[in-house]
Structure formats: C-alpha cells, structure tokens
Design a protein around this motif. Sequence first.
Motif, PDB file in Angstrom:
ATOM      1  N   PHE A   1       0.893  -1.162  -0.026  1.00 54.34           N
ATOM      2  CA  PHE A   1      -0.188   0.044  -0.071  1.00 54.34           C
ATOM      3  C   PHE A   1       0.730   1.178  -0.081  1.00 54.34           C
ATOM      4  CE2 PHE A   1      -3.557  -2.679   1.813  1.00 54.34           C
ATOM      5  CZ  PHE A   1      -4.311  -2.600   0.873  1.00 54.34           C
TER       6      PHE A   1
ATOM      7  N   LYS B   1      -5.894  -0.025  -5.318  1.00 55.36           N
ATOM      8  CA  LYS B   1      -5.117  -0.854  -4.560  1.00 55.36           C
ATOM      9  C   LYS B   1      -5.542  -2.176  -4.349  1.00 55.36           C
ATOM     10  CE  LYS B   1      -1.055   1.345  -3.936  1.00 55.36           C
ATOM     11  NZ  LYS B   1       0.139   0.898  -4.465  1.00 55.36           N
TER      12      LYS B   1
ATOM     13  N   TYR C   1      -2.936   5.046   8.535  1.00 56.63           N
ATOM     14  CA  TYR C   1      -3.898   5.909   7.360  1.00 56.63           C
ATOM     15  C   TYR C   1      -4.691   6.596   8.286  1.00 56.63           C
ATOM     16  CZ  TYR C   1      -1.731   2.932   4.088  1.00 56.63           C
ATOM     17  OH  TYR C   1      -0.784   2.271   3.438  1.00 56.63           O
TER      18      TYR C   1
ATOM     19  N   ILE D   1      -7.333   3.697  -2.535  1.00 54.24           N
ATOM     20  CA  ILE D   1      -7.330   2.264  -1.924  1.00 54.24           C
ATOM     21  C   ILE D   1      -8.379   1.495  -2.609  1.00 54.24           C
ATOM     22  CG2 ILE D   1      -9.646   3.083  -0.618  1.00 54.24           C
ATOM     23  CD1 ILE D   1      -6.608   0.672   0.611  1.00 54.24           C
TER      24      ILE D   1
END
Lengths: 184, 184
Positions: free
Chosen positions: B73, B97, B132, B94
């Motif tokens: 990530f 990903k 995050y 995200i």
Amino acid sequence: MPRPATPARTPGRPRAGVDAAVFAATLRTVHEVGYAHATVDRIAAAAGIAKTTVYRRWPTKGALITACLVDAFGPVPLDGADREEILSAAIRWIAAKIGEPGIGAAFAGVFTDAVNDPALRQVLSTQLQDPYRLALQDTLGEPEQRVLFLIDVVVGTLLHRMGMTGEPMVDADVDALVAMVLRH
Amino acid sequence: MPRPATPARTPGRPRAGVDAAVFAATLRTVHEVGYAHATVDRIAAAAGIAKTTVYRRWPTKGALITACLVDAFGPVPLDGADREEILSAAIRWIAAKIGEPGIGAAFAGVFTDAVNDPALRQVLSTQLQDPYRLALQDTLGEPEQRVLFLIDVVVGTLLHRMGMTGEPMVDADVDALVAMVLRH
DNA sequence: CGAGTTATGCTACTTCTAGTATCGATACTT
DNA sequence: AAGTATCGATACTAGAAGTAGCATAACTCG
C-alpha cells in the motif's frame, strides 16, 4: 379416504431432529471459542452428536455455518411506508442480528473462508444473499446492481467493524450508516 | 574522523535482502492459487528461500501478509484542495490498490483470519490501519471515531464486494461510493 | 415377529498446514 | 583464525477438515 397430512414415511430409521440443536451449538461454540477454534468436532460435541452425523447433513463446515446463518437471520422485515422507513428498518435489523452473540463472528468467518473458495462463495451468495437481494429489489423497485451495492455498503461496513474491533457497531455509528445510505 | 554513514555492522552473517522478493512472491502466490492455498511453504518456494527463513522474519503467516500489505500500500496520497478532493482521491486510491492482483485477496484473507485472532487483529490494526487513520485525522481535522467510521465504510464495502464476487469493484460503483461518502 | 432400510455413534484414518527443532554450512566482523 | 549470526534442509509436532468402515438403533412393510 384422504391421505394423512404427513406423506408416507420412507422406511428406515428417521433422521434425528437435531438441526436446531446443531445450529444453537454452532453459534454458542463460535461465541465461546471464536470461529477459528470452533471446530466441527467441538460443535458436534456441544450438540451432543457425532461429528460424522454433522457431515452427513452438511457437506462442509462452510455449508454448516451458512445454513446456521440462514436459520438465524430468517426473513428480512420489510415494513415501512416509504423507502426511508423500509431501508432504515432493514439496516437496523441486520446490524442487530450481526451484533447477536456468535452471529457476527460466524458471518465474518464464513465470509472470509468464501473469499478464496468459489464453491462456498456460491453457497453463500445463493443461500444467504440472494433471498434478501431479491426481496429488496421487489420492495424497493430498484435494479439488481444498485441493491447489490447497498448490501456491499451495509454488510461490508458492519463486518469490517466486527473484524477490526471484535465488537459489533455501536448504535451511534449504525445511525450514521443509516443516514449515509438514505441520503444516497 | 567521522564515522561512516552506515553504523558499525554487527558481527555474523548479514541477513539476505530478500524481503522485497518475499513480498512479491506472496502477492504472486495469493493471486495464482488463492489465499487459502497460499501456504508459507509455497510462498517461500516462490521466493526461492527456505520456509524456516520466512519464520525467522515474520512470526506468523498473518504477520507476513500484513507486512506485505503495508509494503504494497505505501503511504496514502492526501492531495487535494479541500475535503472533497482529498477524500475522493483517497477512496479511489484504496479501491485501485485493492483491485491489484493478489492485494485484494490477501487483504480479505488476513482480515478474515483476524476476526477470531486478537493478536493478529492488533497487528493489523496497529501496523496497517492506524497510520492511515492518523494521517486522515490530521489532514481532515476530524475526530478518531468519525475517521474510523469512514474507514469501515470504504474498506468494508470494497472487501465485501471482493469477497462475494471474487472481483474488485467496478469504477461505476466506486464512483457511487465516493458520492455516498462525500455527501455524508 | 422378522426382513429390509436408513441413520447414528464410534473409532480410525488420510491429508494438509502452521509452526518448531536441530544441525551443518555460509558469510561476515574483529 | 576465532567468533557470531544467518541460511538451507530435513524432520518433526499439533491441530483440523473430511472420509471409511462397522456395529447398532429405529423405523416400515409384510
């Protein structure tokens, strides 16, 4: 002369009526020792039957858990005057169900197992998700894609909270979830 | 005389620089055979090292997968003029990903394992989610509870789609997710 | 009551995987 | 050359999913 309501029994020893006991034992065991340690052996022992009997009824552990969840959830209540009321009640209903002892953990567990098991994924999708999806499509009059998205958001959010914290989502956050979905 | 930039090496054979190779082998293996069949044996073989070497670096399979995900990530891009732009970019990042080969399946797999493994849950929460969460709290200036809710919604939705269909969420639905979260 | 049929309990087994133990060989520092 | 830490390889333990076989229990039908 009319035949009796119960059709002629087939010969042989009848199945023991242990499904309900197994489902209860499954949720109890998952709640007590967690999904990972809720082995079929343990569940069978908790239900007071042999492991082989479990496998005679459900082909895999995933199928057993899925059947248990289908039984535990039951039909979704789709009451309400308008879309808002219906959706709000449905979301709160599934949030409460996932918060019940064992259910959330079992759901998250079988869900995870399904990610890399296409057969189980199909069982889960067909037996657990589709009935609710179809009922929602009918009641809301919305297309499949949109209802699937709704389910992803609601169930995904609730399960993510269960998975990351081990605890069900608190009411305040369920309120926020309802508000977010409704305003969509 | 100044000491060299690299501090004095400790005696003994230095660790082979295989972390990157192991991470790549992990994602490749998960992508090829699925999380359930991506055994540590197989991953080690794919990386060209011994299984014991894997266990000398990561204590459990869950820790390996988590480290692999942290590496894959990388830092979340928090660019944008306002809250809308920042959140929109982060959600699309995200989603992309999780759609990359192996990442979504590995994420869903380790997430599922974590549900009933408090130790792994802590690793996942501390090493993967917290960076995050903190970055988002700082950038958005919003309280922890609200940011955690956002993460539950976004990541939960994306993983639920991966888990139920085996495929990442299509762009149109990612758009809907962005719109739903932003209007909240 | 007896024969046929089906389900159950029990034990043992296979297979797979996570994780550990051990040991000789290797690569480095001093 | 001596000391130290890592690596590869093999072997191992423990636990769990799922299967096989068999004696036994419960039921239907004649």
